[in-house]
Design a protein around this motif. Structure first.
Motif, PDB file in Angstrom:
ATOM      1  N   VAL A 236     -25.511  28.945  42.679  1.00 18.49           N
ATOM      2  CA  VAL A 236     -24.379  29.357  41.625  1.00 18.49           C
ATOM      3  C   VAL A 236     -25.288  31.105  41.174  1.00 18.49           C
ATOM      4  CG1 VAL A 236     -25.780  27.950  40.294  1.00 18.49           C
ATOM      5  CG2 VAL A 236     -23.199  29.195  39.181  1.00 18.49           C
ATOM      6  N   VAL A 237     -23.926  31.137  41.112  1.00 21.05           N
ATOM      7  CA  VAL A 237     -24.925  33.345  40.485  1.00 21.05           C
ATOM      8  C   VAL A 237     -24.595  33.452  39.223  1.00 21.05           C
ATOM      9  CG1 VAL A 237     -23.906  35.839  40.805  1.00 21.05           C
ATOM     10  CG2 VAL A 237     -23.997  34.597  43.011  1.00 21.05           C
ATOM     11  N   HIS A 238     -25.536  34.188  38.289  1.00 18.07           N
ATOM     12  CA  HIS A 238     -26.176  34.113  36.695  1.00 18.07           C
ATOM     13  C   HIS A 238     -26.074  35.425  36.823  1.00 18.07           C
ATOM     14  CE1 HIS A 238     -27.398  34.596  33.397  1.00 18.07           C
ATOM     15  NE2 HIS A 238     -26.285  34.052  32.720  1.00 18.07           N
ATOM     16  N   MET A 239     -25.633  36.409  36.255  1.00 18.59           N
ATOM     17  CA  MET A 239     -25.253  37.870  35.269  1.00 18.59           C
ATOM     18  C   MET A 239     -25.368  37.459  34.011  1.00 18.59           C
ATOM     19  SD  MET A 239     -22.818  39.452  37.941  1.00 18.59           S
ATOM     20  CE  MET A 239     -21.161  37.993  38.401  1.00 18.59           C
ATOM     21  N   ASP A 240     -26.794  38.420  33.351  1.00 23.67           N
ATOM     22  CA  ASP A 240     -26.781  38.150  31.874  1.00 23.67           C
ATOM     23  C   ASP A 240     -25.693  39.439  31.457  1.00 23.67           C
ATOM     24  OD1 ASP A 240     -28.533  36.785  31.115  1.00 23.67           O
ATOM     25  OD2 ASP A 240     -29.787  37.966  31.610  1.00 23.67           O
ATOM     26  N   GLN A 241     -24.624  39.222  30.771  1.00 22.51           N
ATOM     27  CA  GLN A 241     -24.338  39.602  29.135  1.00 22.51           C
ATOM     28  C   GLN A 241     -25.113  40.320  28.128  1.00 22.51           C
ATOM     29  OE1 GLN A 241     -20.213  38.124  30.479  1.00 22.51           O
ATOM     30  NE2 GLN A 241     -19.763  40.053  31.492  1.00 22.51           N
ATOM     31  N   LEU A 242     -24.891  41.506  27.840  1.00 20.03           N
ATOM     32  CA  LEU A 242     -25.131  41.901  26.186  1.00 20.03           C
ATOM     33  C   LEU A 242     -25.027  40.164  25.158  1.00 20.03           C
ATOM     34  CD1 LEU A 242     -25.798  43.779  24.367  1.00 20.03           C
ATOM     35  CD2 LEU A 242     -23.414  44.590  23.769  1.00 20.03           C
ATOM     36  N   HIS A 243     -24.595  39.542  25.147  1.00 19.21           N
ATOM     37  CA  HIS A 243     -23.711  38.619  24.325  1.00 19.21           C
ATOM     38  C   HIS A 243     -23.543  37.358  24.911  1.00 19.21           C
ATOM     39  CE1 HIS A 243     -25.520  40.900  20.620  1.00 19.21           C
ATOM     40  NE2 HIS A 243     -24.404  41.454  21.419  1.00 19.21           N
ATOM     41  N   SER A 244     -23.083  37.258  26.064  1.00 16.18           N
ATOM     42  CA  SER A 244     -22.945  36.409  27.506  1.00 16.18           C
ATOM     43  C   SER A 244     -23.525  36.037  28.406  1.00 16.18           C
ATOM     44  CB  SER A 244     -21.776  35.717  27.668  1.00 16.18           C
ATOM     45  OG  SER A 244     -20.823  36.762  27.753  1.00 16.18           O
ATOM     46  N   GLY A 245     -23.094  35.141  29.289  1.00 16.76           N
ATOM     47  CA  GLY A 245     -23.583  35.265  30.371  1.00 16.76           C
ATOM     48  C   GLY A 245     -22.459  34.318  31.631  1.00 16.76           C
ATOM     49  N   LEU A 246     -22.213  35.650  32.790  1.00 18.79           N
ATOM     50  CA  LEU A 246     -21.594  34.659  33.881  1.00 18.79           C
ATOM     51  C   LEU A 246     -21.910  34.256  34.959  1.00 18.79           C
ATOM     52  CD1 LEU A 246     -18.644  35.340  34.547  1.00 18.79           C
ATOM     53  CD2 LEU A 246     -18.613  37.774  35.473  1.00 18.79           C
ATOM     54  N   TYR A 247     -21.033  33.207  35.140  1.00 15.98           N
ATOM     55  CA  TYR A 247     -21.499  32.396  36.357  1.00 15.98           C
ATOM     56  C   TYR A 247     -20.493  32.442  37.575  1.00 15.98           C
ATOM     57  CZ  TYR A 247     -24.602  30.245  33.177  1.00 15.98           C
ATOM     58  OH  TYR A 247     -25.647  30.254  32.753  1.00 15.98           O
ATOM     59  N   LEU A 248     -20.598  32.378  38.791  1.00 16.85           N
ATOM     60  CA  LEU A 248     -19.881  32.688  39.574  1.00 16.85           C
ATOM     61  C   LEU A 248     -20.352  31.485  41.155  1.00 16.85           C
ATOM     62  CD1 LEU A 248     -19.949  36.378  40.679  1.00 16.85           C
ATOM     63  CD2 LEU A 248     -18.199  35.132  38.874  1.00 16.85           C
ATOM     64  N   GLU A 249     -19.858  30.506  41.102  1.00 13.13           N
ATOM     65  CA  GLU A 249     -19.367  28.977  41.680  1.00 13.13           C
ATOM     66  C   GLU A 249     -18.106  29.246  43.298  1.00 13.13           C
ATOM     67  OE1 GLU A 249     -20.492  25.417  39.963  1.00 13.13           O
ATOM     68  OE2 GLU A 249     -19.931  26.183  38.245  1.00 13.13           O
ATOM     69  N   ARG A 250     -17.798  29.621  43.729  1.00 11.69           N
ATOM     70  CA  ARG A 250     -17.419  30.624  44.524  1.00 11.69           C
ATOM     71  C   ARG A 250     -17.637  30.461  45.607  1.00 11.69           C
ATOM     72  NH1 ARG A 250     -11.195  33.068  44.194  1.00 11.69           N
ATOM     73  NH2 ARG A 250     -12.946  34.607  43.956  1.00 11.69           N
ATOM     74  N   ASP A 251     -16.907  29.586  46.595  1.00 11.61           N
ATOM     75  CA  ASP A 251     -17.511  29.582  47.519  1.00 11.61           C
ATOM     76  C   ASP A 251     -17.683  31.639  48.266  1.00 11.61           C
ATOM     77  OD1 ASP A 251     -18.247  27.463  48.184  1.00 11.61           O
ATOM     78  OD2 ASP A 251     -17.059  27.012  49.459  1.00 11.61           O
ATOM     79  N   ALA A 252     -16.842  32.514  48.332  1.00 15.28           N
ATOM     80  CA  ALA A 252     -16.206  33.858  48.406  1.00 15.28           C
ATOM     81  C   ALA A 252     -17.291  34.433  47.711  1.00 15.28           C
ATOM     82  CB  ALA A 252     -15.272  33.931  48.200  1.00 15.28           C
TER      83      ALA A 252
END
Length: 286
Positions: A236-252
């Motif tokens: 899984v890819v995680h990216m910090d945002q100011l008040h949340s986190g974004l997760y990416l799990e799609r193969d692409a």
């Protein structure tokens, strides 16, 4: 924590096994949902380990899937019961945002972490003084006790880097991270010395992208890739945002970020040269 089957990991394992058994029984998610008289999304959450897995629900699904072997049923239901235990960070839920709990769950279950950072030393490699300065700057409304609690959480997370089965960590840093005076010169000197020491551990690799490189892959966009070995595995890819986190799990998406990380590794100085640069930066702090 290192090497332990955390409650989060057990939920993932139970979910993966439920999915395997459902597919082996040629049963759809909708059919499983109808059997439990619940929504299809609940079955999906049970299978990904992100939803509540009640003993009675799992028992009913095992019956539907025709699982009669006592050993498998006992093992799976035993894992369901043990997964009810709370993960270590639940005693610190007052000290961290709700959105960050998901990241700590993933980090506790991961076997490896790859991280690109262009502004700060990653949390897993921060000293208490550096972490305190970062947290104070980002949370001006918190009092000293609240900041101390968050620093404690950050230090607890770092226990994954030690022990018999430590987390594998590969970090790529922009050179600017070494020269930004977070907390002042003395805090930075201690932080950089600590970073150099940590980089000498066999499970930790640190590379630096030098100023001379100019622009590079993912320029300005820090991210973290977490990999898991326990079922269902994956990344899984995680990216910090100011008040949340974004997760990416799609193969692409995973392919894009894995490619970006590989390009960053190739462009950065090798670990030995990187460590020399870190030590030089620490010495310049006085």
């Amino acid at each position: 924590m290192a090497g332990e089957a955390t409650p989060t990991m057990r939920r993932r394992q139970v979910g993966a096994e439920l999915r395997r058994l459902r597919e082996a029984a040629d049963t759809t998610i909708d059919q499983a949902a109808a059997h439990l008289q619940c929504s299809a999304s609940k079955i999906s959450r049970m299978e990904t380990g992100t939803g509540i897995q009640r003993t009675r629900d799992v028992t009913a699904l095992l019956d539907l899937y025709g699982v009669t072997g006592e050993q498998l049923r006992d093992e799976l239901l035993g894992m369901v019961r043990s997964a009810r235990q709370q993960d270590w960070w639940h005693s610190y839920t007052d000290a961290v945002p709700r959105w960050f709990e998901r990241f700590m769950a993933a980090e506790s279950s991961a076997v490896s972490v790859e991280e690109f950072e262009n502004q700060l030393v990653p949390g897993l490699l921060q000293t208490p003084g550096y972490a305190r300065a970062v947290l104070r700057a980002a949370n001006t409304s918190l009092d000293d006790d609240e900041i101390d609690r968050r620093v404690t959480v950050r230090m607890e997370r770092q226990k994954r880097l030690a022990g018999d089965d430590p987390l594998s960590l590969w970090v790529v840093l922009d050179e600017s991270v070494l020269h930004r005076h977070v907390g002042g010169s003395e805090v930075m000197r201690v932080q950089l010395a600590h970073l150099a020491d940590r980089a000498a551990q066999p499970n930790i690799t640190v590379q630096v992208l030098p100023y001379a490189l100019g622009a590079y892959a993912a320029f300005g966009y820090p991210f973290t890739i977490l990999a898991f070995s326990a079922p269902p595995g994956g990344e899984v890819v995680h990216m910090d945002q100011l008040h949340s986190g974004l997760y990416l799990e799609r193969d692409a998406d995973l392919r894009r970020y894995k490619l970006a990380m590989n390009r960053l590794r190739a462009a950065a100085m090798d670990p030995e040269r990187s460590n020399r640069l870190i030590i030089e930066a620490a010495e310049e702090m006085g």
